[in-house]
Design an enzyme around this catalytic site. Structure first.
Site, PDB file in Angstrom:
ATOM      1  N   GLY A 114     126.736 -13.338 -19.957  1.00  0.00           N
ATOM      2  CA  GLY A 114     125.571 -12.845 -19.246  1.00  0.00           C
ATOM      3  C   GLY A 114     125.578 -13.165 -17.773  1.00  0.00           C
ATOM      4  N   LEU A 115     126.739 -13.538 -17.220  1.00  0.00           N
ATOM      5  CA  LEU A 115     126.841 -13.864 -15.793  1.00  0.00           C
ATOM      6  C   LEU A 115     127.516 -12.744 -15.012  1.00  0.00           C
ATOM      7  CD1 LEU A 115     127.824 -17.628 -16.047  1.00  0.00           C
ATOM      8  CD2 LEU A 115     125.549 -16.585 -15.902  1.00  0.00           C
ATOM      9  N   ASP A 162     123.387  -6.105 -10.854  1.00  0.00           N
ATOM     10  CA  ASP A 162     124.555  -6.976 -10.872  1.00  0.00           C
ATOM     11  C   ASP A 162     125.469  -6.696  -9.686  1.00  0.00           C
ATOM     12  OD1 ASP A 162     123.465  -7.858 -13.212  1.00  0.00           O
ATOM     13  OD2 ASP A 162     124.986  -6.975 -14.513  1.00  0.00           O
TER      14      ASP A 162
END
Length: 380
Positions: A114-115, A162
């Site tokens: 999730g990074l 992102d």
């Protein structure tokens, strides 16, 4: 490590990872998010070759993929190479031309946590290819090109958050990003706290997993709002608008949409909290955001919930929640500096006792994005 040249003429470019402090599953509806770049990186080393071939090598996977540039089309393979190849395809769709090259990629961004390892790869590839071609692009255009690669080539239904923060993050600042206008604001992070990221070690796949199903439900809710209320996006909806459409939406779609609407409101409240220096209020908003993600969006999991429950009981922890696409991955925690080490030790111990899993934990600060890293390297 960005935009440096070695003796052989290869040039290096780096792009960080990111963590989202608050504002989850709002970006693809034009909503508000508050991410920051963090100090994990993907590094791309690029050099020319004479045969018109684009060669992508991943040190992490120890694998090379080669594609002819002239005949490159949308042909995803279903593995890591889709992300850098997709960026090449996206930039070519935007009118850029490239001669043959070797691009070597390596990095330390945890995959599936999730990074946003995917955005880190995409942005590192984008700035490497642009540098190789002697071209520049504004921040917004780099983010759009990288997102197009993920959406249209890879097939993942992600928003633009992102790629935008990976490219444009600033050290010691959180970024409030309006995902509709792509306007952004840099917000102060208190010096007395650290962001602790805890990896549940439960992995998810964004492109093919339940993330896409949740997005489909959100888009179904938006279609009903358009039909019944004349509201084009959840960004412009209120809970009262959702209540008026509840019957037509059904329970699941209604709950997904309620999360998005209330999450946008929490992001605005979080901005005020940071500007006011109210870290306790900010932490409370994080806890509320996790409850909404767990109960309305139903995209958490028992392991992540356990991490959050343990965290919020610890001294010095202001707030904790899941971060990323969901169904596993990481939690993000805001912790006083003097308690950070004890927080990590306690969290890892109690999580292992509860689940049998050894969590990875990282104490982080907001770092520069790829464009700032590149500028600093050039200035040296």
């Amino acid at each position: 490590m960005a935009d440096t040249t070695n003796k052989a003429g290869a040039r290096e470019y780096a792009a960080p990872a990111r963590v989202n402090l608050i504002g989850e599953h709002t970006d693809y509806t034009g909503g508000l998010v508050m991410p920051m770049a963090i100090g994990f990186h993907t590094v791309g080393t690029i050099e020319p070759r004479p045969d018109g071939i684009a060669s992508f090598y991943s040190a992490n996977f120890n694998e090379t993929i080669e594609v002819p540039i002239v005949t490159l089309g949308r042909n995803p393979r279903g593995h890591w190479s889709d992300y850098p190849v997709g960026v090449l395809w996206s930039l070519m769709q935007a009118g850029y031309t490239f001669s043959g090259f070797n691009l070597r990629l390596h990095g330390d961004v945890p995959v599936g946590a999730g990074l946003s390892s995917s955005a880190s790869i995409e942005v590192a590839t984008a700035i490497a290819l642009l540098g190789f071609a002697g071209q520049t692009m504004p921040l917004k255009e780099i983010a759009v090109a990288a997102r197009r690669a993920e959406n249209e080539f890879v097939g993942a239904k992600s928003g633009i958050m992102d790629q935008f923060v990976v490219a444009g993050g600033v050290a010691d600042r959180a970024m409030l990003l309006d995902c509709r206008s792509l306007e952004y604001e840099l917000l102060p992070l208190p010096q007395g706290v650290r962001v602790v990221i805890c990896n549940s070690m439960v992995k998810h796949q964004v492109a093919t997993g339940e993330y896409g199903g949740r997005r489909d439900e959100v888009e179904a809710g938006q279609a009903i709002l358009r039909k019944l209320r004349g509201i084009d996006s959840l960004r412009d909806a209120t809970v009262e608008d959702l209540d008026a459409c509840a019957t037509e939406m059904g329970q699941a779609v209604f709950k997904r949409c309620r999360h998005v609407v209330t999450e946008n409101a929490r992001v605005l409240a979080a901005r005020k909290a940071l500007n006011d220096g109210d870290i306790k209020g900010f932490g409370n908003l994080m806890i509320e955001a996790h409850k909404s993600f767990r109960d309305d969006f139903e995209a958490s999991c028992s392991e992540v919930d356990t991490l959050v429950e343990i965290a919020i009981k610890q001294a010095g922890c202001f707030g904790a929640r899941i971060t990323g696409g969901g169904f596993g991955g990481c939690t993000v925690n805001v912790v006083e500096i003097e308690h950070a080490d004890t927080f990590v030790e306690t969290l890892k111990r109690e999580y292992k006792l509860a689940t049998g899993i050894e969590a990875d934990c990282f104490v982080c600060e907001a770092s520069d994005g790829a464009l700032a890293l590149e500028a600093k390297a050039v200035a040296k």
